[in-house]
Design an enzyme around this catalytic site. Structure first.
Site, PDB file in Angstrom:
ATOM      1  N   GLU A  73       0.814  -1.217   0.000  1.00  0.00           N
ATOM      2  CA  GLU A  73       0.000   0.000   0.000  1.00  0.00           C
ATOM      3  C   GLU A  73       0.850   1.270   0.000  1.00  0.00           C
ATOM      4  OE1 GLU A  73      -4.146  -1.339   2.004  1.00  0.00           O
ATOM      5  OE2 GLU A  73      -2.469  -1.181   3.413  1.00  0.00           O
ATOM      6  N   TYR A 119     -11.150  17.165  21.348  1.00  0.00           N
ATOM      7  CA  TYR A 119      -9.873  16.633  20.882  1.00  0.00           C
ATOM      8  C   TYR A 119      -9.985  16.004  19.507  1.00  0.00           C
ATOM      9  CZ  TYR A 119      -8.096  17.819  25.404  1.00  0.00           C
ATOM     10  OH  TYR A 119      -7.723  18.535  26.509  1.00  0.00           O
TER      11      TYR A 119
END
Length: 211
Positions: A73, A119
């Site tokens: 990949e 966050y």
């Protein structure tokens, strides 16, 4: 960091990711740009047992310079860097909660996860869904490159997240925040949920920078 330190850092993060169950078997890959190319985890390697000296080094043309054969990949990483020229590291995992979300019908393909926590907004921000392609299909590279123009994290349908960062620590932290948010999203499905408001998201983007 010099190349030796980066190799050690990749192995350190890989072991932490694997030991905490964020990826399994030989799935997942990590890359970091260096001055003359890219370091990337080898094909069929377990992130929990990386040998720093066998991590693949590719030159700027994508040819192998040293180490084992690169991840199959690697093309995903190349395409992501093309769209994110200021970022230096990429993490791609098959983390279970993120993959589960990528399989759901009816999710917002432009931005898969809602703003559940501050966050998540600060570390991930926008998460587009990339259509499904079979493993190794290089048409996926063009789809990732398009999606990554506006977002440093993308979710591959029925596959998993690809996340870039200004350095390896940032990319790993954002990937882990994405996985935790995917877990929360699945836990909260069917419940009346209070997400952050657009004004709250806007304030975070103003204070900490839009991701």
């Amino acid at each position: 960091m010099n190349e030796r330190e980066l190799r050690d850092r990749i192995a350190l993060h890989g072991k932490s990711i694997f030991d905490r169950g964020l990826t399994a078997g030989s799935s997942g890959n990590i890359s970091v740009l260096v001055s003359d190319g890219m370091l990337i985890t080898p094909t069929n390697s377990c992130l929990g047992r990386l040998d720093p000296d066998r991590i693949t080094k590719l030159d700027r043309s994508g040819d192998r310079v040293s180490g084992d054969a690169p991840s199959k990949e690697a093309f995903l990483h190349h395409s992501m860097y093309q769209s994110r020229p200021n970022e230096r590291a990429i993490v791609h995992l098959h983390s279970i909660h993120s993959v589960a979300v990528s399989c759901l019908a009816g999710i917002d393909e432009a931005n898969v996860l809602p703003p559940i926590t501050a966050y998540y907004v600060m570390r991930v921000g926008t998460l587009p869904l990339v259509p499904y392609f079979a493993p190794g299909d290089e048409k996926l590279a063009a789809a990732v490159q398009r999606a990554a123009v506006a977002a440093h994290a993308v979710l591959l349908s029925n596959h998993g997240p690809v996340v870039s960062g200004k350095d390896l620590d940032s990319a790993v932290n954002a990937t882990e925040e994405l996985e935790e948010t995917a877990k929360l999203f699945l836990m909260l499905r069917g419940e009346a949920t209070r997400y952050l408001t657009p004004d709250q998201v806007g304030e975070l983007n103003q204070r900490f920078g839009k991701k």
